[in-house]
Scaffold this active site. Structure first.
Site, PDB file in Angstrom:
ATOM      1  N   GLU A   1       0.886  -1.716   0.053  1.00 10.00           N
ATOM      2  CA  GLU A   1       0.145  -0.177   0.102  1.00 10.00           C
ATOM      3  C   GLU A   1       1.035   1.588   0.155  1.00 10.00           C
ATOM      4  O   GLU A   1       1.822   1.420   0.809  1.00 10.00           O
ATOM      5  CB  GLU A   1      -0.937   0.064   1.255  1.00 10.00           C
ATOM      6  CG  GLU A   1      -2.429  -0.592   0.798  1.00 10.00           C
ATOM      7  CD  GLU A   1      -2.642  -2.127   0.968  1.00 10.00           C
ATOM      8  OE1 GLU A   1      -3.484  -2.500   0.745  1.00 10.00           O
ATOM      9  OE2 GLU A   1      -1.706  -2.250   2.244  1.00 10.00           O
ATOM     10  N   THR A   2      -0.251   2.442  -1.199  1.00 12.93           N
ATOM     11  CA  THR A   2       0.890   4.161  -0.511  1.00 12.93           C
ATOM     12  C   THR A   2      -0.819   4.432   0.629  1.00 12.93           C
ATOM     13  O   THR A   2      -1.902   4.685  -0.514  1.00 12.93           O
ATOM     14  CB  THR A   2       1.080   4.057  -1.887  1.00 12.93           C
ATOM     15  OG1 THR A   2       2.323   3.143  -2.355  1.00 12.93           O
ATOM     16  CG2 THR A   2       1.422   5.505  -1.999  1.00 12.93           C
TER      17      THR A   2
END
Length: 260
Positions: free
Chosen positions: A45-46
């Site tokens: 994830e970002t």
């Protein structure tokens, strides 16, 4: 345009373990650009955090899609907030698109997520799940985003041989596989190839399902969990009725800029 970026290992106190997340505090609010940045980062994830009229808004992107709820990237975002943006604060509040306001409280070096608890319903396709996990499943549920499969022993979790091709046919974000722990209350692993993450190292959002299950089964509200991925991680959990608390530590790996 140069935008600050941080890489943080979440749910660990040691580099190169836990779950790495990219954290971007900026004005970016273009989901196509966010998705391209997340794909370029190629982490599970970002997190993008935008300050709008002194209220923070958060969105999470996996390499292939936007995610409705992400624990480790929220923990990582709070770590950066407390370290660089507001060191005097002990609480980080963010507005999410689908899960309302999320809070992270700092207690010494422990960061504690306050997340909505998942509702679990019995899931009937046990034979299909057993083909995916190549192990006997003793309990099976479907939550908000994921399927939760319970197996008998911790070693079953360590030795999982997941059929990722079959898992791609599962009508859910991902698959959580869990068992009672030997040196902790419960252990788990999490798989989400449909989001571009074959195995997620440590998954905070999965524990919104795991905590209510194990809290009821073990008849206790405070639990310690381990996710037994190759990187591994430890989570300090509490069932609070309609909410769950998920605590962990974090360490920063990288601070830099991206040029877009």
């Amino acid at each position: 345009m140069s935008v600050p970026i941080h890489y943080v290992d979440a749910f660990t106190d040691k580099l190169f373990s836990g779950n790495p997340a990219a954290v971007i505090f900026s004005d970016i609010n273009d989901e196509n650009l966010m998705q391209k940045i997340a794909a370029e980062n190629n982490l599970s994830e970002t997190a993008f955090i935008r300050n709008d009229s002194r209220n923070y808004h958060i969105r999470w992107f996996a390499p292939l899609c936007e995610i409705d709820l992400c624990g480790h990237a929220t923990l990582a975002s709070a770590y950066i907030y407390f370290k660089y943006i507001n060191p005097e604060s002990s609480q980080f509040k963010v507005q999410s698109l689908k899960n309302g306001v999320l809070k992270v409280t700092k207690k010494d070096d422990l960061l504690i997520l306050d997340f909505p608890k998942d509702s679990l319903n019995k899931y009937d396709d046990k034979k299909f799940i057993e083909k995916i996990v190549n192990s006997k499943v003793i309990d099976l549920y479907k939550g908000r985003d994921d399927v939760l499969a319970i197996v008998e022993y911790e070693n079953d979790i360590k030795d999982l041989n997941i059929n990722l091709q079959l898992l791609n046919n599962l009508s859910a974000r991902g698959l959580i596989v869990s068992a009672r722990g030997v040196d902790c209350d419960f252990v788990s692993r999490f798989f989400a190839p449909s989001a571009g993450v074959n195995e997620d190292p440590v998954t905070g959002s999965a524990h919104t399902s795991l905590i209510p299950y194990w809290s009821e089964r073990l008849n206790k509200t405070s639990l310690i969990a381990q996710q037994l991925s190759e990187r591994g991680g430890v989570l300090f959990c509490e069932d609070k009725g309609d909410r769950v608390l998920i605590g962990g530590r974090a360490v920063e790996y990288l601070k830099g800029e991206i040029n877009i």
